[in-house]
Design a protein around this motif. Sequence first.
Motif, short mmCIF file in Angstrom:
data_model
loop_
_atom_site.label_atom_id
_atom_site.label_comp_id
_atom_site.label_asym_id
_atom_site.label_seq_id
_atom_site.Cartn_x
_atom_site.Cartn_y
_atom_site.Cartn_z
N ALA A 2 0.83 -1.20 0.00
CA ALA A 2 0.00 0.00 0.00
C ALA A 2 0.87 1.26 0.00
N ALA A 3 1.97 1.22 0.75
CA ALA A 3 2.89 2.37 0.79
C ALA A 3 3.55 2.57 -0.57
N GLU A 10 1.55 9.32 -5.82
CA GLU A 10 2.03 10.68 -5.53
C GLU A 10 3.00 11.16 -6.60
N GLY A 11 3.88 10.29 -7.06
CA GLY A 11 4.84 10.66 -8.10
C GLY A 11 4.16 10.95 -9.42
N VAL A 12 3.20 10.11 -9.79
CA VAL A 12 2.46 10.32 -11.04
C VAL A 12 1.63 11.60 -10.94
N ILE A 78 7.11 5.50 -12.37
CA ILE A 78 6.40 6.79 -12.36
C ILE A 78 6.58 7.48 -13.71
N HIS A 79 7.80 7.52 -14.20
CA HIS A 79 8.05 8.21 -15.48
C HIS A 79 7.41 7.47 -16.66
N ILE A 80 7.44 6.17 -16.64
CA ILE A 80 6.80 5.39 -17.71
C ILE A 80 5.29 5.63 -17.69
#
Length: 189
Positions: A2-3, A10-12, A78-80
């Motif tokens: 979950a974390a 959050e990053g996306v 996140i970047h992908i």
Amino acid sequence: MAAFQRLIEEGVDELRDRLISGNNVQHFSHGTGWQSHNSEDPDEVSELKSHSHEMTIRFDDIKSGRLGIIQEQADTLIHIMHESFERLMFQTVSDGADRVGNVVHNKGNTAAAFLEMLEKIEFGVDRQGKASLPMIVVAPGDAYKLDSDRLAAQMPDIQARVEAITKRKAEAAELREKQRRQRFKRADL
């Protein structure tokens, strides 16, 4: 897990907020489609599009204490995911513009194309009803073409024309919003 999921979300979200305000994001808890009856095309049904991405962390990396690999893989994921979102967003905008014929072709005069583009778009408003200027997104190699000196060389009066169009479009957007708000009953408390 979950974390880790929260870390990815959050990053996306942080990358997405560079293009679209978090205030304009909606979350659906079920279903795959929706229909907006107050849109330009009330019969259009929008469908969710599925995207999948995967990552692999080798057990040997964890066993050898290389826990930084988790953050590295998260950053890559996140970047992908953001690149996938950007592609879909720009393709959706492009398809919509093509569908209604709201397309501008630069035939060698970037200044004229810029003015034509500005004339074709409709400004929106913020939460206070003030006009919000559109965001212009161009390919990295094309940004130099929109340099004010380059545009002025092609059309010396471009700055005055841009300001006049911008003022007219902003006033029209604010008037539309004022008229829209007047359709709702209001209780003065």
